[in-house]
Design an enzyme around this catalytic site. Structure first.
Site, short mmCIF file in Angstrom:
data_model
loop_
_atom_site.label_atom_id
_atom_site.label_comp_id
_atom_site.label_asym_id
_atom_site.label_seq_id
_atom_site.Cartn_x
_atom_site.Cartn_y
_atom_site.Cartn_z
CB CYS A 75 -0.92 -0.01 1.20
SG CYS A 75 -2.04 -1.41 1.18
CB VAL A 76 3.44 2.46 -2.25
CG1 VAL A 76 4.41 1.46 -1.67
CG2 VAL A 76 2.89 1.95 -3.55
#
Lengths: 105, 382
Positions: free
Chosen positions: A104-105
């Site tokens: 989850c960047v």
């Protein structure tokens, strides 16, 4: 998958401009990427970060955590951002030819 | 469209660059009555569904009209909200933590006129644009996620399922018919972005098949140790794989009998996709809450192991949610949240009253703590 041509060498890249294969990395790749990453001149400090990322990836199969990168190179995160304005992931890892950061960047 | 520069100079990216200025300070946007009475509120009342009144020490009153939104909305829609705010509220408006929109005015007549105006606004298809409600012991907006609109790991759609459920429960949004508020949340995979793990009723996207391994690209695109470490069941191990052309590549192997289809490895590694049309669907959880009122906060528990994806209207989903809501409304006591009700009557009664099937999937089998979810007492009802 797109292919780019630079100084007679062609690179396979994805839509974010990351190399598709680590083995395709060569010094010309750094020259090609640096403009899009907002880097004018490549200094020894840049090179030190890139060298460490590549060594670490070859040895461990992953990119180092930011704290490890800082501790080994001696560059604080602030300084890494000064060297690579897009940051250690999008900037330095891309230039070093490492795979694109995931999660989850 | 031709390129139009905003003034940014790509040749000098760091020149005139503004950073670390944070969000605008919240009090820049206060309506005057809020700014004046901040920290001096005496009490509040719910005048009618969707309309609140707060009384300040100074005697000032502020009336809040709350309306539902779809959360995912266009600039045109936001402009319409701004037009309404300009007309009634001096240009002020706010959003709630469940993505409702609140308009604040200073007298009851304006609030009533505003409510009527909001309830009369419709889209071309006939849906309400700003249905008023969401207060008190009713069913307010559904906290939800991205789904097929934008995310790459979903097992279902968010906007679609939410529209279906809110359509079915629409009259409960503008009413106070429940024993206590029901919070419904939705997440399209078990990353659980949002509030599904702590909601009265939760809709969760779920896979039922292990990932497909793209051996050819895996070592190039993934950091293999991260994919191995992403697995909560230790089902993934590094391995060598021989390609049809005889070349050996580094890859991973997955023990399918250990995989429970969480999709964490795909999050870390693009070469392990697992979404599947027939395999994917929904899990329903129930009984969570976050407030401390009477009982402590609770996690929601799985009560329906699988409902298939049935776009665009997900009929089974809305039927099951309706069953749970109806059983809770008829049986629970005043102020009793859904989880408190289920715990008081016992989960065996919950399943009976809601008409839900109990299957082995609902029995916890994840590590040592699973033991504490089993019944270690003779206290139960036939």
């Amino acid at each position: 998958m797109a292919t780019v041509e630079f100084q007679g060498i062609s690179f396979d890249i994805d839509e974010d401009g990351f190399l598709q294969r680590f083995e395709d990395w060569c010094p010309e790749w750094v020259e090609y990427v640096k403009e899009s990453e907002g880097i004018k001149d490549l200094t020894d400090e840049h090179q030190k970060v890139l060298d460490f990322l590549q060594d670490y990836y070859k040895k461990n199969g992953i990119a180092p955590m930011v704290r490890i990168l800082s501790k080994v190179t001696g560059f604080k995160l602030k300084h890494i951002y000064e060297l690579f304005p897009s940051g250690p992931g999008k900037g330095a890892c891309k230039m070093a030819g490492l795979p694109k950061p995931t999660g989850c960047v | 469209m031709a390129f139009i520069s905003a003034g940014y100079d790509p040749k000098h990216p760091m020149q005139d660059r503004i950073t670390d200025i944070g969000p605008r300070k919240y009090d820049e946007f206060y309506p005057p009555v809020i700014a004046k009475n901040k920290g001096k509120w005496l009490y509040h009342e719910i005048i009618e569904p969707g309309m609140l009144m707060h009384k300040a020490e100074s005697g000032d009153e502020v009336y809040t009209v709350r309306a539902g939104t779809a959360r995912l909305c266009s600039v045109t829609y936001i402009r319409e909200i701004c037009d309404i705010a300009d007309k009634y509220c001096g240009g002020h408006v706010r959003w709630t933590t469940r993505n409702n929109v609140e308009f604040m005015v200073e007298d009851l007549e304006t609030a009533k006129a505003l409510k009527e105006d909001l309830n009369n606004r419709k889209f071309d298809g006939g849906s309400h644009k700003f249905p008023v409600g969401g207060t008190g012991a009713g069913i307010t907006n559904i906290v939800h996620t991205q789904g097929w609109v934008h995310c790459h790991t979903p097992a279902t759609d968010a906007s679609g399922t939410v529209k279906v459920v809110m359509d079915d429960l629409f009259e409960e949004f503008g009413a106070h018919n429940m024993p206590a508020p029901i919070r419904i949340s939705m997440a399209c995979c078990l990353n659980m972005c949002g509030a599904v793990h702590c909601s009265d009723i939760a809709i969760l996207g779920y896979h039922r098949k292990p990932p497909i391994i793209d051996h050819e690209y895996l070592d190039n695109l993934c950091e293999i140790p991260l994919a191995v470490a992403a697995c909560p069941m230790g089902a993934i191990r590094p391995s060598k794989h021989e390609m049809p052309d005889g070349k050996t590549v580094k890859s991973v192997a997955i023990k399918n009998e250990r995989c429970m289809f969480c999709g964490n490895c795909y999050t870390m590694c693009p070469s392990l996709p697992l979404s599947d049309k027939e395999g994917d669907g929904l899990v329903i959880m129930a009984g969570g809450k976050i407030s401390n009122r009477i009982s402590n906060p609770k996690f929601s528990k799985v009560v329906v192991a699988f409902i298939p994806n049935e776009p665009p209207r997900w009929p089974t989903l809305s039927k099951v949610i309706r069953q749970i809501v109806d059983a809770y409304r008829t049986d629970a006591r005043k102020y009793e949240r859904l989880g408190a009700w289920a715990e008081r009557i016992g989960w065996e009664r919950f399943f009976e009253k809601c008409g839900l099937e109990f299957s082995e999937h609902l029995i916890d089998d994840f590590r040592d703590p699973a033991y504490y979810t089993w019944r270690q007492t003779t206290n139960f009802k036939w």
